[in-house]
Design a protein around this motif. Structure first.
Motif, mmCIF file in Angstrom:
data_model
loop_
_atom_site.group_PDB
_atom_site.id
_atom_site.type_symbol
_atom_site.label_atom_id
_atom_site.label_comp_id
_atom_site.label_asym_id
_atom_site.label_seq_id
_atom_site.Cartn_x
_atom_site.Cartn_y
_atom_site.Cartn_z
ATOM 1 N N PHE A 12 0.818 -1.209 0.000
ATOM 2 C CA PHE A 12 0.000 0.000 0.000
ATOM 3 C C PHE A 12 0.856 1.265 0.000
ATOM 4 O O PHE A 12 0.481 2.265 -0.613
ATOM 5 C CB PHE A 12 -0.964 -0.006 1.187
ATOM 6 C CG PHE A 12 -2.259 -0.702 0.881
ATOM 7 C CD1 PHE A 12 -3.256 -0.067 0.142
ATOM 8 C CD2 PHE A 12 -2.479 -1.999 1.285
ATOM 9 C CE1 PHE A 12 -4.434 -0.717 -0.167
ATOM 10 C CE2 PHE A 12 -3.652 -2.656 0.981
ATOM 11 C CZ PHE A 12 -4.645 -2.013 0.250
ATOM 12 N N ILE A 13 1.991 1.245 0.661
ATOM 13 C CA ILE A 13 2.865 2.419 0.621
ATOM 14 C C ILE A 13 3.462 2.580 -0.770
ATOM 15 O O ILE A 13 3.582 3.704 -1.288
ATOM 16 C CB ILE A 13 3.968 2.312 1.696
ATOM 17 C CG1 ILE A 13 3.342 2.383 3.096
ATOM 18 C CG2 ILE A 13 5.005 3.423 1.529
ATOM 19 C CD1 ILE A 13 4.319 2.114 4.221
ATOM 20 N N ARG A 14 3.832 1.478 -1.406
ATOM 21 C CA ARG A 14 4.334 1.560 -2.783
ATOM 22 C C ARG A 14 3.267 2.103 -3.724
ATOM 23 O O ARG A 14 3.557 2.925 -4.597
ATOM 24 C CB ARG A 14 4.768 0.176 -3.260
ATOM 25 C CG ARG A 14 6.078 -0.322 -2.688
ATOM 26 C CD ARG A 14 6.349 -1.746 -3.144
ATOM 27 N NE ARG A 14 7.589 -2.271 -2.597
ATOM 28 C CZ ARG A 14 7.915 -3.551 -2.569
ATOM 29 N NH1 ARG A 14 7.070 -4.463 -3.060
ATOM 30 N NH2 ARG A 14 9.056 -3.949 -2.048
ATOM 31 N N ALA A 152 -6.669 5.438 7.863
ATOM 32 C CA ALA A 152 -7.329 4.371 8.614
ATOM 33 C C ALA A 152 -6.553 3.060 8.555
ATOM 34 O O ALA A 152 -6.514 2.309 9.527
ATOM 35 C CB ALA A 152 -8.753 4.174 8.095
ATOM 36 N N LEU A 153 -5.939 2.758 7.395
ATOM 37 C CA LEU A 153 -5.197 1.507 7.277
ATOM 38 C C LEU A 153 -3.978 1.515 8.195
ATOM 39 O O LEU A 153 -3.647 0.495 8.811
ATOM 40 C CB LEU A 153 -4.764 1.265 5.839
ATOM 41 C CG LEU A 153 -4.205 -0.125 5.554
ATOM 42 C CD1 LEU A 153 -5.314 -1.169 5.655
ATOM 43 C CD2 LEU A 153 -3.563 -0.195 4.178
ATOM 44 N N ARG A 173 -13.692 0.849 13.863
ATOM 45 C CA ARG A 173 -13.728 2.276 13.512
ATOM 46 C C ARG A 173 -12.962 2.541 12.231
ATOM 47 O O ARG A 173 -13.368 3.375 11.412
ATOM 48 C CB ARG A 173 -13.143 3.110 14.655
ATOM 49 C CG ARG A 173 -14.050 3.227 15.872
ATOM 50 C CD ARG A 173 -13.375 4.028 16.962
ATOM 51 N NE ARG A 173 -12.969 5.344 16.477
ATOM 52 C CZ ARG A 173 -12.040 6.088 17.071
ATOM 53 N NH1 ARG A 173 -11.408 5.630 18.156
ATOM 54 N NH2 ARG A 173 -11.735 7.271 16.581
ATOM 55 N N ALA A 174 -11.852 1.840 12.061
ATOM 56 C CA ALA A 174 -11.081 1.996 10.820
ATOM 57 C C ALA A 174 -11.915 1.575 9.619
ATOM 58 O O ALA A 174 -11.876 2.221 8.562
ATOM 59 C CB ALA A 174 -9.791 1.173 10.896
ATOM 60 N N GLY A 193 -6.651 -6.125 2.014
ATOM 61 C CA GLY A 193 -5.484 -5.808 2.821
ATOM 62 C C GLY A 193 -5.754 -5.934 4.302
ATOM 63 O O GLY A 193 -4.937 -6.450 5.062
ATOM 64 N N MET A 194 -6.936 -5.472 4.733
ATOM 65 C CA MET A 194 -7.299 -5.548 6.142
ATOM 66 C C MET A 194 -7.360 -6.995 6.610
ATOM 67 O O MET A 194 -6.826 -7.355 7.666
ATOM 68 C CB MET A 194 -8.655 -4.871 6.354
ATOM 69 C CG MET A 194 -9.184 -4.987 7.764
ATOM 70 S SD MET A 194 -8.361 -3.876 8.921
ATOM 71 C CE MET A 194 -9.048 -2.313 8.393
#
Length: 316
Positions: A12-14, A152-153, A173-174, A193-194
């Motif tokens: 996700f950062i990429r 949120a992630l 909540r996320a 992903g979660m």
């Protein structure tokens, strides 16, 4: 071997470096270089040697750069690798960038702050002091308080290895915060992903959240989450049973409510018309489970002169 939580956050950062930029700003660590995007994360030291980092962000072939490392535990080899990667990138790009170490554990944060500080036998020192981003539960709460879906992630990742009810509430909540994303494809990616990221116990609590449909309104993201669980075979049958039981309960409750209403109406009509009934008749009315019978008694009560005309000689 990297964990699912590690690989999920790296991906996700990429894919969304602007989200990591938002995290850095929210945590008071400044910002990424303008236009930073993910590039080949291999820092070449000597050909063909390379040092692989989790994420390398830059805006071109030269100039500013940033390395992002996700750390769940101490790793004695990382200090050497961070030194090599930073030196190679500094040399190749002509400027010193930043090494960000993201962790959810205070002990790892303390280790990371000195992992790349080494000293030779005669006092020669080589040091790289990374910027450590330690995401704890309090930080996660603050990230969610912003209401920004892109944070949120990171908030959920901060508690992904925990087992407490408080962690489960934070993940819930996320989920709600992520639901504000209008992009259905991105929501689906976040759902996957979660589920990949959280541990087994938190994953089980997410399933419980879905099962407890009486407390949760199923919005787009909750639907995505349910469908992903069903696709993986983690919910099939249980959810159907829950829905079926809930539907049956509603129907039974509706019928019971109707019967109670008919019985109450009958007793009120009898009282207002001054038609006396004994305790046995009253009990019979309240215990009657046949709506047709109650309706017939109610119709008779409107014109009857006494209880016998309402219930008949045999009380029918």
């Amino acid at each position: 071997m990297p964990s699912a939580a590690h690989e999920t956050m790296v991906e996700f950062i990429r894919s969304h470096p602007q989200w990591f930029d938002a995290l850095l700003r929210a945590m008071g660590h400044g910002a990424l270089p303008d236009g930073a995007r993910a590039v080949d994360p291999s820092a070449r030291v000597v050909d063909p040697g390379t040092v692989q980092v989790d994420v390398l962000l830059s805006s071109g072939d030269a100039g500013p750069w940033a390395v992002v490392e996700l750390q769940r535990d101490d790793d004695p080899t990382k200090g050497r690798r961070w030194l090599l990667a930073a030196a190679a990138l500094h040399d190749r790009r002509g400027v010193m960038g930043d090494v960000f170490v993201v962790t959810h554990a205070r002990s790892v944060a303390r280790w990371a702050s000195t992992a790349a500080v080494v000293e030779g036998p005669h006092g020669t020192r080589l040091a790289l002091i990374p910027r450590v981003v330690c995401l704890r539960r309090a930080d996660a709460e603050a990230l969610l308080a912003t209401g920004r879906p892109e944070l949120a992630l990171f908030a959920a990742w901060a508690v992904h290895a925990q087992r407490s009810d408080a962690a489960a509430r934070l993940v819930r909540r996320a989920i709600v915060t992520m639901g504000a994303l209008p992009d259905a494809a991105l929501r689906g990616a976040l759902v996957r992903g979660m589920i990949n990221m959280v541990g087994d116990e938190l994953r089980a609590k997410l399933r419980e959240l879905l099962m407890d449909l009486s407390k949760v309104t199923e919005g787009p993201l909750m639907r995505d989450l349910r469908e992903e669980f069903e696709r993986r075979g983690m919910l099939k049958g249980k959810l159907e049973g829950k829905l079926e039981g809930k539907l049956e309960g509603k129907l039974e409750g509706k019928l019971e409510g109707k019967l109670e209403g008919e019985a109450s109406a009958l007793l009120r009509v009898l009282a207002r018309r001054g038609i006396a009934i004994d305790d046995g008749m009253r009990a019979r009315v309240l215990a009657c489970s046949d709506a047709t019978t109650l309706e017939a008694w109610l119709d008779r009560a409107a014109t009857a002169a006494d209880a016998t005309e309402v219930f008949g000689d045999g009380g029918e």
